[in-house]
Design a protein around this motif. Structure first.
Motif, PDB file in Angstrom:
ATOM      1  N   VAL A   1      45.086  22.620  42.488  1.00 29.89           N
ATOM      2  CA  VAL A   1      44.166  23.076  41.431  1.00 29.89           C
ATOM      3  C   VAL A   1      43.557  24.419  41.819  1.00 29.89           C
ATOM      4  N   ALA A   2      43.109  24.560  43.065  1.00 28.16           N
ATOM      5  CA  ALA A   2      42.522  25.823  43.532  1.00 28.16           C
ATOM      6  C   ALA A   2      43.529  26.960  43.408  1.00 28.16           C
ATOM      7  N   PHE A   3      44.782  26.683  43.762  1.00 25.00           N
ATOM      8  CA  PHE A   3      45.823  27.703  43.667  1.00 25.00           C
ATOM      9  C   PHE A   3      45.984  28.174  42.220  1.00 25.00           C
ATOM     10  N   TYR A   4      46.137  27.228  41.290  1.00 28.24           N
ATOM     11  CA  TYR A   4      46.378  27.619  39.900  1.00 28.24           C
ATOM     12  C   TYR A   4      45.139  28.216  39.237  1.00 28.24           C
ATOM     13  N   LYS A   5      43.959  27.828  39.697  1.00 29.60           N
ATOM     14  CA  LYS A   5      42.740  28.494  39.212  1.00 29.60           C
ATOM     15  C   LYS A   5      42.745  29.950  39.641  1.00 29.60           C
ATOM     16  N   ALA A   6      43.081  30.183  40.902  1.00 26.39           N
ATOM     17  CA  ALA A   6      43.117  31.561  41.419  1.00 26.39           C
ATOM     18  C   ALA A   6      44.181  32.371  40.686  1.00 26.39           C
ATOM     19  N   MET A   7      45.296  31.759  40.366  1.00 26.76           N
ATOM     20  CA  MET A   7      46.388  32.480  39.709  1.00 26.76           C
ATOM     21  C   MET A   7      46.166  32.615  38.203  1.00 26.76           C
TER      22      MET A   7
ATOM     23  N   LEU B   1      41.573  40.300  45.427  1.00 32.43           N
ATOM     24  CA  LEU B   1      42.318  40.040  46.658  1.00 32.43           C
ATOM     25  C   LEU B   1      41.676  38.924  47.471  1.00 32.43           C
ATOM     26  N   LYS B   2      40.355  38.857  47.454  1.00 33.50           N
ATOM     27  CA  LYS B   2      39.661  37.776  48.168  1.00 33.50           C
ATOM     28  C   LYS B   2      40.062  36.425  47.583  1.00 33.50           C
ATOM     29  N   LYS B   3      40.096  36.350  46.245  1.00 34.05           N
ATOM     30  CA  LYS B   3      40.495  35.092  45.580  1.00 34.05           C
ATOM     31  C   LYS B   3      41.933  34.711  45.963  1.00 34.05           C
ATOM     32  N   LEU B   4      42.803  35.703  46.024  1.00 37.79           N
ATOM     33  CA  LEU B   4      44.194  35.440  46.396  1.00 37.79           C
ATOM     34  C   LEU B   4      44.329  35.068  47.878  1.00 37.79           C
TER      35      LEU B   4
END
Length: 194
Positions: free
Chosen positions: A7-13, A50-53
């Motif tokens: 979920v965190a990955f797809y939120k960031a993306m 970039l921080k989020k990624l």
């Protein structure tokens, strides 16, 4: 792969700027100023994205003297895509198992609350059981047919004498809608879910 990580990955993306950054980095490493210039954004905005990624390990950085270069972590992208695919495949199996369990529970409620003649003994207090009961009753009505209130009352009386309460529950739980004392079934997708 833990669900919260996915979920965190797809939120960031889930941001167009971050997707554009990933696309840029797919061509090779870049420093923040170069990314900002290519995207027409300010360096602080790029730093934020970039921080989020970085937080979800999609990018990593390497310092070359005074310049920090950002690299795309293709391995993580592949793992996340694979994890989502596997989750979707398992989800189908789990949904089938859940459907079977729900159907068994539904049948148990129906047999406990209805007599062999089909009369409702009493309206369940528990919401889930109540919805199973109402769904069972409403299944005898035809889609696309407009019923007068008197017709609905007579239909419900076949199951239980408190037709007013059950009729009201049909509306509250979106099994039917009422307009000018005329009732019609809603599509099943709108029905309250147990």
């Amino acid at each position: 792969m833990q669900l919260n990580k996915l979920v965190a990955f797809y939120k960031a993306m889930g941001d167009p700027t971050r997707i554009r950054i990933v696309r840029l980095l797919a061509g090779g490493p870049l420093h923040g100023q170069a990314i900002a210039g290519k995207l027409g954004l300010t360096p602080p905005t790029i730093t934020h994205h970039l921080k989020k990624l970085r937080d979800v390990h999609v990018v990593f950085e390497r310092r070359d003297k005074n310049t920090i270069y950002f690299y795309l972590n293709e391995k993580v992208l592949g793992q996340q895509a694979k994890a989502l695919t596997q989750l979707a495949e398992r989800q189908g199996e789990e949904l089938d198992e859940m459907d079977n369990a729900t159907n068994q529970e539904r049948q148990k409620v129906i047999s406990n609350f209805f007599t062999t003649e089909g009369k409702l003994k009493n309206i369940p207090a528990q919401r889930k059981k109540k919805l199973f009961v109402f769904e069972h009753i409403v299944k005898g009505l035809k889609k696309g047919v407009k019923y007068e209130e008197k017709e609905i009352n007579e239909y419900i009386k076949k199951f239980h004498e408190d037709y007013a309460t059950i009729r009201r529950e049909f509306i509250i739980n979106h099994y039917m809608y009422r307009e000018n004392a005329t009732y019609e079934l809603n599509p099943e997708e709108m029905w309250a879910k147990p």
